[in-house]
Write an enzyme that holds these catalytic residues in place. Structure first.
Site, mmCIF file in Angstrom:
data_model
loop_
_atom_site.group_PDB
_atom_site.id
_atom_site.type_symbol
_atom_site.label_atom_id
_atom_site.label_comp_id
_atom_site.label_asym_id
_atom_site.label_seq_id
_atom_site.Cartn_x
_atom_site.Cartn_y
_atom_site.Cartn_z
ATOM 1 N N SER B 146 -38.024 -12.851 86.459
ATOM 2 C CA SER B 146 -39.285 -12.967 87.187
ATOM 3 C C SER B 146 -39.929 -11.586 87.335
ATOM 4 C CB SER B 146 -39.026 -13.645 88.537
ATOM 5 O OG SER B 146 -40.237 -14.099 89.100
ATOM 6 N N ASP B 222 -40.432 -24.719 85.429
ATOM 7 C CA ASP B 222 -40.520 -23.588 86.352
ATOM 8 C C ASP B 222 -41.693 -23.807 87.295
ATOM 9 O OD1 ASP B 222 -41.193 -20.953 87.470
ATOM 10 O OD2 ASP B 222 -39.710 -20.193 86.036
ATOM 11 N N HIS B 254 -37.058 -22.173 88.146
ATOM 12 C CA HIS B 254 -37.067 -20.717 88.319
ATOM 13 C C HIS B 254 -35.776 -20.197 88.960
ATOM 14 C CE1 HIS B 254 -39.636 -17.163 88.108
ATOM 15 N NE2 HIS B 254 -39.292 -16.804 89.330
#
Lengths: 276, 276
Positions: B146, B222, B254
């Site tokens: 991320s 996600d 995620h």
């Protein structure tokens, strides 16, 4: 039963579910990993019972077990370690009350109204799992860490035929003779120590043993090893000639880094029994 | 440098260390996994940069990376994601301030006195690691998740020759055009958007690319994928004809369950480059 979360994980699904528990008289939460194979039919189930202070979550996120369970097509269930909630008795100490159910049915106040972890893990939760998920309950195995290793060993020996194999990471092996045990068994079960014996792996090994293969790992640098007393279980295992592999792992401590390190071998060990 | 903890782990050691950082003007903590091979001499190093809200600890305990790093004889470093402490500026939002350094050198008040994560991760921490551990700094690779995937990609492209390979899990790929990016780059770097370009993987890919292999995984489920904008990076990678494998993984979100699922392949990917 309520779905708290479901995440894709190693081709399967890591779920978290809650339900109202009749045994514990409160809501209980558990984690369940289902491998991809569960989409096609029932899969074998490995129980992981956790240690003091843990919830359903610790092993689920720290033990690295899903990788190996997926490889072998095995489901994993991660029960909580005690009843919880505002109405549930607790203690200031980390090793009594919430987070420290010790996998027994408490008979003493204030614990007896909720702390029925033996019934929860051996009866209620298995029934719930069988009814709701693609699990082959004829193929179960059990493991756990510390207090959960104690739970795995005592439950496996007490329910012959239920589990094909048992293993443990750094189990509390002789609680009737340890400060991790005497305090809790006294609080939950009362002063009559004859009721404690059913919850001591060393005593159960002397009395009856386990009808299958057993694997136990403990780290030589485990900071709690004097409380775990692996030597007591080892003496009982050897005296009985129990089929078992007992290992002392050089340099390892009590942490999840220790658990994760040997998880692959534990799951492979259970897979051998589950697919025999 | 102070040792916070060291645990035996997959034959090696998972350590946590803190030190006074000149770049960030505060104490910083990082995790370092050294495989068994580090006892005999310097080993290759893989960086794992973490995402929003994480400390050094999250990936260290949840990503399952040590298993595969041990298999390949590779060290892992887990830096923190920002400066921390009472004297360090912060924001009520989870995505600004502490836990959200974005791997840039802040130039704007109140951030500029501590938020120098670019210097910390690219200069200070590498020097500290080289001086104190058995690491072969000529063999480095980098990955992240991320915000940390953003960090890995931008740092790898900005320092040609430093890293032999780069990968990312669900990276923030085009922060100058995303709410995960515009807010933070504006706060840390100011309104002159020409200064932001050095911290945008898509723009860096258009401008210069990476001198080695690249692997990027993003889950199709996600929940933040509209903020990540993998399509922007994919367009830039393809236009440049960058050597790369970009994968959309069906059903994954995620979470760390996603990261753990593909960690084995990421570390094998880096091992190929580090041992080439």
């Amino acid at each position: 039963m309520e779905t708290i979360s479901e995440n894709a994980c190693f081709g399967g699904t890591q779920g978290v579910y809650s339900h109202t528990s009749a045994s514990c008289n409160c809501d209980m939460t558990f984690g369940l990993f289902l491998p991809e194979e569960a989409q096609d039919g029932p899969v074998p189930l490995l129980w992981f019972l956790s240690g003091l202070t843990c919830t359903h979550e610790n092993a689920m996120i720290k033990a690295g077990a899903q990788s190996w369970a997926a490889e072998h097509g095995i489901a994993l269930v991660f029960p909580d370690t005690s009843p919880r909630g505002e109405g549930v008795a607790d203690d200031d100490a980390y090793d009594l009350g919430q987070g420290a159910g010790f996998y027994v049915n408490a008979t003493q106040a204030p614990w007896s109204s909720h702390f029925k972890m033996w019934d929860y893990v051996t009866e209620e939760l298995p029934n719930l799992l069988e009814q709701n998920f693609a699990l082959d309950m004829k193929r179960q195995a059990i493991t756990g860490h510390s207090m959960g290793g104690h739970g795995a060993l005592t439950i496996a020996m007490s329910l012959p035929g239920r589990f094909r194999s048992v293993s443990a990471f750094a189990p509390i092996s002789h609680p009737t003779a340890s400060d991790w045990g005497r305090k809790q068994l006294g609080a939950y079960l009362g002063d009559d120590q004859s009721t404690w014996a059913a919850h001591d792996s060393t005593l159960l090994m002397r009395e009856k043993g386990f009808d299958g293969p057993m694997l136990v790992d403990t780290g030589t640098k485990d900071q709690f090893i004097d409380l775990l007393q692996p030597e007591a279980l080892a003496e009982a295992v050897n005296t009985r000639r129990q089929q078992a592999v007992l290992r002392l792992q050089p340099g390892y401590d009590h942490s999840y880094f220790f658990i994760a390190t040997f998880m692959e071998e534990h799951i492979a060990f259970h897979a051998d029994a589950l697919y025999a």
